[in-house]
Structures are given as C-alpha cells and as structure tokens.
Design a protein around this motif. Structure first.
Motif, PDB file in Angstrom:
ATOM      1  N   UNK A 134       0.823   4.164   2.955  1.00  0.00           N
ATOM      2  CA  UNK A 134       0.449   2.904   3.602  1.00  0.00           C
ATOM      3  C   UNK A 134      -0.165   1.961   2.570  1.00  0.00           C
ATOM      4  N   UNK A 135       0.408   0.757   2.471  1.00  0.00           N
ATOM      5  CA  UNK A 135      -0.061  -0.224   1.497  1.00  0.00           C
ATOM      6  C   UNK A 135      -0.683  -1.411   2.229  1.00  0.00           C
ATOM      7  N   UNK A 136      -1.953  -1.656   1.959  1.00  0.00           N
ATOM      8  CA  UNK A 136      -2.680  -2.751   2.600  1.00  0.00           C
ATOM      9  C   UNK A 136      -2.484  -4.047   1.820  1.00  0.00           C
ATOM     10  N   UNK A 137      -2.487  -5.169   2.563  1.00  0.00           N
ATOM     11  CA  UNK A 137      -2.359  -6.489   1.970  1.00  0.00           C
ATOM     12  C   UNK A 137      -3.569  -7.329   2.381  1.00  0.00           C
ATOM     13  N   UNK A 138      -4.576  -7.363   1.512  1.00  0.00           N
ATOM     14  CA  UNK A 138      -5.769  -8.150   1.772  1.00  0.00           C
ATOM     15  C   UNK A 138      -5.718  -9.426   0.939  1.00  0.00           C
ATOM     16  N   UNK A 139      -6.043 -10.528   1.570  1.00  0.00           N
ATOM     17  CA  UNK A 139      -6.023 -11.810   0.877  1.00  0.00           C
ATOM     18  C   UNK A 139      -7.379 -12.480   0.917  1.00  0.00           C
TER      19      UNK A 139
END
Length: 236
Positions: free
Chosen positions: A131-136
């Motif tokens: 699982x790859x998280x995308x935080x901006x």
C-alpha cells in the motif's frame, strides 16, 4: 474437514500475512503523521526536505527505512501546486463561508496551513500488494468548503475529493447518472462539459437536497437547467 496445503501455498499465505502486517504498521504511522500534521507543519526545518523532517520527528532509522524500502516512503510526501486547486471551477466559483443554516447545520471554510499534510489521492496498491500513501501539502494557506452537522464534518470539498473524481468527470459524456449529491461537485463539473447532455443524480437524503437548492444551486451556471424533484435531481 481437513485441508492439505502444499508447501508453496503455505509459503504464499505466510508471505501475504507478512505484507498485511507491514501494511498495517505503515498505515498506523501515516495516521499518526496525519493526526499530528498541524504540529509537524509548525516545527519543520525548512532547510531539510519534508521527508527528512518526518524521519527526524518519527525517528525512522536506517534499519526501518531499509526494511520498508520497497514502499518508496520518500515519494509519499508531495508539494502540490496550490493554483491548480484554487483555479478549479467549483472551488473558484462556489462560496459558502460561515453560512449558518439552522442550529444543527452550517457551512464553513476550514483551512490547510502551509506544510500541513493531508491525503490527496487514494491509497495505491501495487501488483506486490504493498500500500502506497499519497500525502500532499501546500506552501501557503488553502481553504476548503465544509458542511457541518452538529459541529461534525458531514461533507467537504478537499483536494482529495477533486482528485478522486477527476477520472469520472473526464469520462463523463452524453446522459450521466450518479448516486449521491453531496455538495454538488460532480454534477457541477460534469455540467460544464459540452459533451454532457444531462446529469441525473439519485439522492435519498431530503436535507441534502434542501441545502443544495437553497445555498449551492443558486451559484451554479445555467441553474435554470437543473430540476430537483423529491429524491431525484435532473440536469438537462
């Protein structure tokens, strides 16, 4: 009933269990980061990258980073172009700051502070089930519309909503039907497209429709083309 599993199947199950545990552990870490994102923003060392700051604050040593190297954690934190979101047609044209509807409901603009991180895309799952998280984060203040019910957020339009609906809006054409009205973002974006003939929204919550008709629909372009009847809204 007894089931005999081959050694390969047992190894595969064990491998998937290990991946599940790793995903859970990282999920817990990212939830901690999101929960503390305002505090993180206030204590950033601007001479270091965002990820370098995270490493120091959460004491992510080299053994930890090496173990989770396939997750590409350094790519999980991204500086976003704030103008891309501020110039979104819905964000730019629909204004609902501090509108008190009744004792239980109100519209209010909340804010992302500079360098406060948030989930801006859905979690991506690779072919390896990682699982790859995308935080901006932005380098300036960014406000977003929310609808509160009894002081709890009921609906909102954040970069996450904008990004996760992008593909569906791009594919919309002809006669479109969707389930759920929300704050009308999807309907608004679809109705701006020349190749969209109509948008039909199925909405079961009467209060949602009432709030939309009174506070949001009057700000829509071509609002005379929207027909709302009971639990069905139709835009020709």
């Amino acid at each position: 009933m007894k089931i005999n599993l081959t050694k390969n199947v047992i190894n595969y199950i064990n491998k998937m269990y290990d991946i599940m545990e790793d995903n859970k552990n990282l999920s817990s870490m990212f939830l901690d980061i999101l929960y503390n994102s305002k505090n993180i923003a206030n204590n950033l060392n601007n001479k270091k990258s965002y990820f370098e700051n995270i490493k120091l604050m959460f004491e992510l040593d080299e053994s930890f980073l090496n173990y989770y190297k396939n997750y590409n954690l350094n790519n999980a934190f991204n500086l976003l172009d704030i103008n891309e979101y501020k110039n979104n047609p819905y964000v730019k044209n629909i204004k609902l700051d501090k509108v008190i509807v009744d004792k239980n409901h109100k519209f209010e603009n909340l804010n992302y502070n500079p360098f406060e991180c948030f989930l801006y895309k859905n979690i991506e799952i690779g072919n390896d089930y990682l699982e790859h998280y995308k935080l901006g984060y932005f380098n300036d203040n960014y406000s977003y519309i929310t609808l509160l019910e009894d002081e709890s957020i009921w609906m909102l339009i954040t970069p996450h909503e904008i990004n996760t609906m992008k593909e569906a809006v791009e594919k919309a054409h002809g006669k479109v039907i969707t389930f759920g009205l929300g704050l009308g973002y999807y309907a608004y974006m679809c109705s701006l497209k020349e190749n969209v003939e109509s948008v039909t929204i199925i909405e079961k919550d009467k209060k949602t429709i009432e709030l939309f008709k009174e506070f949001i629909l009057p700000q829509f372009k071509n609002k005379e083309k929207y027909i709302i009847n009971n639990y069905i809204m139709h835009c020709f």
